[in-house]
Scaffold this motif. Structure first.
Motif, PDB file in Angstrom:
ATOM      1  N   ALA A  25       1.115  12.256  -1.269  1.00 33.14           N
ATOM      2  CA  ALA A  25       2.507  12.281  -1.725  1.00 33.14           C
ATOM      3  C   ALA A  25       3.191  10.952  -1.436  1.00 33.14           C
ATOM      4  O   ALA A  25       3.965  10.444  -2.264  1.00 33.14           O
ATOM      5  N   ALA A  26       2.914  10.375  -0.267  1.00 33.50           N
ATOM      6  CA  ALA A  26       3.498   9.086   0.084  1.00 33.50           C
ATOM      7  C   ALA A  26       3.031   7.994  -0.879  1.00 33.50           C
ATOM      8  O   ALA A  26       3.814   7.126  -1.279  1.00 33.50           O
ATOM      9  N   LEU A  27       1.762   8.044  -1.274  1.00 34.50           N
ATOM     10  CA  LEU A  27       1.237   7.069  -2.230  1.00 34.50           C
ATOM     11  C   LEU A  27       1.926   7.218  -3.581  1.00 34.50           C
ATOM     12  O   LEU A  27       2.239   6.217  -4.242  1.00 34.50           O
ATOM     13  N   GLN A  28       2.179   8.455  -4.007  1.00 33.68           N
ATOM     14  CA  GLN A  28       2.864   8.686  -5.275  1.00 33.68           C
ATOM     15  C   GLN A  28       4.273   8.097  -5.249  1.00 33.68           C
ATOM     16  O   GLN A  28       4.702   7.435  -6.212  1.00 33.68           O
ATOM     17  N   VAL A  29       5.000   8.311  -4.146  1.00 41.07           N
ATOM     18  CA  VAL A  29       6.343   7.753  -4.025  1.00 41.07           C
ATOM     19  C   VAL A  29       6.280   6.226  -3.929  1.00 41.07           C
ATOM     20  O   VAL A  29       7.118   5.519  -4.500  1.00 41.07           O
ATOM     21  N   PHE A  30       5.278   5.706  -3.218  1.00 35.32           N
ATOM     22  CA  PHE A  30       5.096   4.263  -3.096  1.00 35.32           C
ATOM     23  C   PHE A  30       4.894   3.627  -4.469  1.00 35.32           C
ATOM     24  O   PHE A  30       5.513   2.612  -4.798  1.00 35.32           O
ATOM     25  N   VAL A  31       4.029   4.232  -5.287  1.00 38.56           N
ATOM     26  CA  VAL A  31       3.777   3.704  -6.637  1.00 38.56           C
ATOM     27  C   VAL A  31       5.031   3.843  -7.501  1.00 38.56           C
ATOM     28  O   VAL A  31       5.356   2.954  -8.294  1.00 38.56           O
ATOM     29  N   GLY A  32       5.750   4.963  -7.341  1.00 40.49           N
ATOM     30  CA  GLY A  32       6.995   5.131  -8.082  1.00 40.49           C
ATOM     31  C   GLY A  32       7.997   4.043  -7.751  1.00 40.49           C
ATOM     32  O   GLY A  32       8.658   3.498  -8.642  1.00 40.49           O
ATOM     33  N   GLY A  33       8.102   3.693  -6.460  1.00 40.06           N
ATOM     34  CA  GLY A  33       8.979   2.598  -6.076  1.00 40.06           C
ATOM     35  C   GLY A  33       8.500   1.265  -6.622  1.00 40.06           C
ATOM     36  O   GLY A  33       9.302   0.442  -7.066  1.00 40.06           O
ATOM     37  N   ALA A  34       7.178   1.060  -6.616  1.00 42.62           N
ATOM     38  CA  ALA A  34       6.624  -0.188  -7.136  1.00 42.62           C
ATOM     39  C   ALA A  34       6.928  -0.359  -8.630  1.00 42.62           C
ATOM     40  O   ALA A  34       7.123  -1.481  -9.102  1.00 42.62           O
ATOM     41  N   CYS A  35       6.988   0.755  -9.357  1.00 48.71           N
ATOM     42  CA  CYS A  35       7.313   0.677 -10.794  1.00 48.71           C
ATOM     43  C   CYS A  35       8.687   0.072 -11.021  1.00 48.71           C
ATOM     44  O   CYS A  35       8.911  -0.664 -11.992  1.00 48.71           O
ATOM     45  N   MET A 268       9.196   4.842   1.729  1.00 46.73           N
ATOM     46  CA  MET A 268       8.029   4.566   0.899  1.00 46.73           C
ATOM     47  C   MET A 268       8.414   3.893  -0.419  1.00 46.73           C
ATOM     48  O   MET A 268       7.643   3.120  -0.986  1.00 46.73           O
ATOM     49  N   ALA A 269       9.616   4.199  -0.920  1.00 48.06           N
ATOM     50  CA  ALA A 269      10.068   3.590  -2.178  1.00 48.06           C
ATOM     51  C   ALA A 269      10.369   2.113  -2.025  1.00 48.06           C
ATOM     52  O   ALA A 269      10.653   1.425  -3.017  1.00 48.06           O
ATOM     53  N   ALA A 270      10.295   1.582  -0.799  1.00 45.80           N
ATOM     54  CA  ALA A 270      10.558   0.160  -0.562  1.00 45.80           C
ATOM     55  C   ALA A 270       9.508  -0.744  -1.199  1.00 45.80           C
ATOM     56  O   ALA A 270       9.626  -1.970  -1.136  1.00 45.80           O
ATOM     57  N   ALA A 271       8.500  -0.160  -1.829  1.00 44.85           N
ATOM     58  CA  ALA A 271       7.497  -0.962  -2.535  1.00 44.85           C
ATOM     59  C   ALA A 271       8.098  -1.748  -3.690  1.00 44.85           C
ATOM     60  O   ALA A 271       7.464  -2.664  -4.222  1.00 44.85           O
ATOM     61  N   GLU A 272       9.340  -1.408  -4.068  1.00 43.73           N
ATOM     62  CA  GLU A 272       9.976  -2.067  -5.212  1.00 43.73           C
ATOM     63  C   GLU A 272      10.057  -3.575  -5.043  1.00 43.73           C
ATOM     64  O   GLU A 272       9.726  -4.335  -5.967  1.00 43.73           O
ATOM     65  N   LEU A 273      10.494  -4.037  -3.872  1.00 41.12           N
ATOM     66  CA  LEU A 273      10.707  -5.474  -3.698  1.00 41.12           C
ATOM     67  C   LEU A 273       9.408  -6.275  -3.711  1.00 41.12           C
ATOM     68  O   LEU A 273       9.309  -7.276  -4.448  1.00 41.12           O
TER      69      LEU A 273
END
Length: 327
Positions: A25-35, A268-273
């Motif tokens: 689930a954390a990976l899914q949110v991480f990828v969502g943030g990266a998008c 986890m959504a911090a993957a955006e930056l």
């Protein structure tokens, strides 16, 4: 009758499955943030092509809804039935869409007035705001590790975004408030994505969420469909904004967030930056210095720190169970 060893093995297996489920689930949110990271570059390219922030926001809403509608119709053609969704739940889901569109409206305006590093740094306050919403909703303080990881991410953002060079003093106060408002609405969207559950497929849920986004987009660009902007060349930007800015995040947050604490979801959504900086470097040729790369490394370290309990908790449970079984 089940032996004590069998019981211990089942408990270890259950702990391992729970840890793996949270990691997924954390990976899914991480990828969502990266998008979301694709959006800053998309905005810049669209502005350079002569389109306004309102037109880009509306494109994101309309095409995100279109993608979900096409997937839902395809599933319907394959024999999957749509579920009945009550009007109260539908309004809640549309509210989620309105929140993510509001984030885009505020962030786009801030980006058009403020230097990008300042707008980015203020937006990234959503990482710790998620912990605030978690505390308010559950009436329990966040875990110390969650607080530390959020602070690490905010610290890394100062260097990764380059705001350490410019500071935030002396800029338009309205634009600064808009950037902070985008952080608030973004944190609410990620937090509530895990709390608003619907008895339907992810695709049907996404259509309803995106309908709320379309309605909100009408406040800034009511004539989007009839304005002729699609014929003027905005289509490539609309497709990218709709897919990466709405379709993927709504889908992935909707699937992953319910299995994570609200505060952990925003972390986890911090993957955006990091994703955004990498895309800007590849597409726009914007160089990243040593300090910026250090900031990216700090952000990723903060994300990994937040996941430490789920990564190591399952291993410890299995080791403890194995030790009990041997003894």
């Amino acid at each position: 009758m089940m032996t004590g060893t069998d019981t211990i093995k089942q408990q270890a297996a259950g702990a391992g499955a729970a840890g793996a489920g949270q990691a997924k689930a954390a990976l899914q949110v991480f990828v969502g943030g990266a998008c979301y990271g694709a959006m800053a570059t998309t905005y810049k390219l669209a502005y350079a092509a002569g389109f306004t922030s309102a037109q880009v926001v509306a494109s994101q809403a309309w095409f995100g809804c279109l993608f979900f509608a096409l997937v839902a119709l395809a599933n319907r053609a394959l024999g999957h039935h749509w579920q009945r969704v009550g009007w109260k739940l539908a309004l809640k889901l549309m509210g989620l869409g309105a929140l993510t569109c509001l984030t885009s409206i505020l962030y786009c305006y801030a980006m058009s007035v403020l230097p990008a590093p300042v707008a980015l740094t203020l937006l990234f306050q959503f990482t710790w705001l998620g912990l605030v919403w978690q505390t308010v909703m559950t009436r329990r303080p966040p875990r110390p590790l969650q607080v530390v990881s959020a602070l690490v991410i905010v610290f890394g953002t100062v260097f990764a975004s380059g705001v350490y060079k410019t500071g935030i003093a002396g800029y338009d106060p309205v634009a600064l408030l808009c950037a902070l408002g985008a952080a608030v609405s973004c944190s609410l969207f990620v937090t509530l994505s895990g709390r608003v559950k619907a008895p339907c497929s992810s695709e049907q849920r996404g259509v309803i969420v995106c309908m709320g986004s379309v309605v909100m987009s009408l406040t800034v660009c009511p004539d989007y469909v009839v304005s002729g902007v699609l014929a003027q060349g905005i289509l490539p930007f609309a497709v990218i904004a709709g897919f990466f800015g709405l379709f993927c995040p709504v889908l992935l947050f909707g699937v992953g967030s319910p299995h994570l604490p609200a505060g952990l979801s925003t972390v986890m959504a911090a993957a955006e930056l990091p994703a955004g900086l990498l895309i800007a470097m590849i597409v726009l040729g914007e160089p990243l210095g040593v300090v910026e790369w250090l900031g990216v490394a700090i952000i990723l370290a903060g994300v990994c720190l937040a996941q430490a309990p789920s990564l190591f908790g399952g291993r410890e449970a299995r080791r403890a169970a194995a030790g009990q079984a041997v003894s």
